[in-house]
Design a protein around this motif. Structure first.
Motif, short mmCIF file in Angstrom:
data_model
loop_
_atom_site.label_atom_id
_atom_site.label_comp_id
_atom_site.label_asym_id
_atom_site.label_seq_id
_atom_site.Cartn_x
_atom_site.Cartn_y
_atom_site.Cartn_z
N SER A 136 0.83 -1.21 0.00
CA SER A 136 0.00 0.00 0.00
C SER A 136 0.86 1.25 0.00
N ILE A 137 1.97 1.23 0.74
CA ILE A 137 2.87 2.38 0.75
C ILE A 137 3.55 2.55 -0.60
N PHE A 185 0.58 3.80 -3.01
CA PHE A 185 -0.16 5.02 -2.67
C PHE A 185 0.65 6.01 -1.84
N ASP A 216 -0.04 8.87 1.46
CA ASP A 216 -1.44 8.72 1.87
C ASP A 216 -1.64 7.42 2.64
N ALA A 217 -0.95 6.36 2.21
CA ALA A 217 -1.06 5.08 2.91
C ALA A 217 -0.50 5.18 4.32
N VAL A 238 -3.01 4.63 7.64
CA VAL A 238 -2.75 3.50 8.53
C VAL A 238 -2.34 3.98 9.92
N LEU A 277 -6.44 -0.20 6.13
CA LEU A 277 -6.19 -0.88 4.84
C LEU A 277 -7.45 -1.12 4.04
N PRO A 304 -7.25 5.60 -0.19
CA PRO A 304 -6.07 6.34 0.28
C PRO A 304 -6.32 7.83 0.47
N TRP A 354 -11.89 6.78 -5.53
CA TRP A 354 -10.70 5.96 -5.76
C TRP A 354 -9.66 6.71 -6.57
N PRO A 401 -2.88 4.00 -8.50
CA PRO A 401 -1.59 3.93 -7.78
C PRO A 401 -0.56 4.86 -8.40
N LEU A 447 -6.61 0.62 0.23
CA LEU A 447 -5.17 0.47 0.42
C LEU A 447 -4.71 -0.99 0.45
N THR A 500 -5.53 -4.03 -3.14
CA THR A 500 -5.10 -4.00 -4.53
C THR A 500 -4.13 -5.11 -4.90
#
Length: 306
Positions: free
Chosen positions: A38-39, A42, A45-46, A50, A88, A92, A143, A146, A177, A180
């Motif tokens: 996710s990091i 995104f 924002d991730a 989180v 998650l 994001p 949405w 990425p 997040l 995906t």
């Protein structure tokens, strides 16, 4: 002799070296690939979502327990897990105050009002996500793609015709997040299965019923398996020990029921995704499944000949 006490407890008399802390730590380790993915996709924002969701969950549990004059048990990791899972499972770009509110709701209403860990009938993270979806539908469906973070539709909204399987598998698609990257989710799931934290029956029941339903409906099963939060829900949400059945047969029914409900919503419903509501519905059925699938007591129903 008057001070001696004979303690008699009902079976089963099971001893295990696993503790709540060890199990939660194992789940956190299993979530690391998903958090890392996710990091990567995104960016900051991730990290923001989180961290805010995790901090809000831990703080809410501590405050709630102090107000109730109960021992503060945030060190067991359960609140942290709820916060990470909620973070998650949202977009994001979700505003920070919504993230904090949703995480606080997950702990306060989804967990603590029922008495805390072990007493909640519904998965707290999904309670928080359902609350956010019902309250802030527009923000929860905003949405972004990425890397470049431009507005984009999710694969379920676009359909299989314009969705590439490699993108779905590795995570280069729009979505929540943690949903995906199928690869990251599978890596975490394999670790949880290896550690004995999750039972294969629930995720296999979900994935198997989705596959069969998709084939019967004339749709691409691989697309459905890799799209949306199906894998994330099957591995991390549906397998929650507190809100899933304890019997083997009950777990099969639980998983299959979730898969069928997901596909009914996806194929005929007006909502492209149905994982959250499918799991919450089957959470409500869990006590009945535990009762209906309880193993027969040894010797029960056997007639003894004279």
């Amino acid at each position: 002799m008057d001070d001696l006490r004979l303690l008699v407890s009902p079976s089963p008399h099971i001893r295990d070296t696993d503790t709540t802390e060890k199990i939660m730590f194992a789940v956190l380790l299993a979530l690391l690939p998903v958090v890392a993915a996710s990091i990567y996709f995104f960016r900051w924002d991730a990290v923001r979502v989180v961290l805010l969701a995790s901090g809000s969950a831990v703080a809410t549990e501590a405050i709630f327990q102090r107000l109730r004059k109960r021992p503060v048990t945030v060190a067991d990791g359960s609140a942290l897990i709820t916060g990470v899972l909620l973070g998650l499972s949202v977009p994001p770009t979700l505003p920070s105050w919504m993230v904090i509110l949703g995480s606080a709701f997950a702990i306060a209403i989804g967990k603590q009002v029922f008495g805390g860990l072990g007493h909640n009938p519904f998965n707290p993270a999904l309670v928080g996500r359902a609350f956010l979806t019902a309250s802030f539908a527009k923000a929860m469906t905003a949405w972004t793609a990425p890397i470049d973070a431009v507005s984009a539709a999710t694969p379920l909204a676009m359909g299989p015709a314009v969705s590439r399987i490699p993108d779905l598998f590795f995570g280069s698609v729009a979505g929540a997040l943690g949903e995906t990257s199928a690869l990251a989710i599978l890596l975490g799931g394999i670790y949880l299965f290896y550690r004995g934290v999750i039972d294969y029956r629930i995720p296999v029941g979900i994935l198997g019923s989705v596959t069969v339903f998709a084939l019967l409906a004339g749709q691409d099963p691989v697309f459905h398996l890799l799209s949306g939060s199906l894998l994330f829900g099957a591995v991390y949400m549906a397998t929650d020990m507190v809100t899933s059945p304890v019997t083997k047969a009950g777990r099969w029914i639980f998983g299959i029921g979730i898969g069928v409900i997901i596909m009914v919503i996806r194929v005929w419903g007006g909502f492209p995704e149905g994982v959250t509501y499918a799991i919450l519905f089957m959470n409500a059925v869990t006590p009945l499944l535990n009762r209906w699938t309880r193993p027969r007591i040894y010797g029960q129903g056997v007639k003894v000949s004279e």
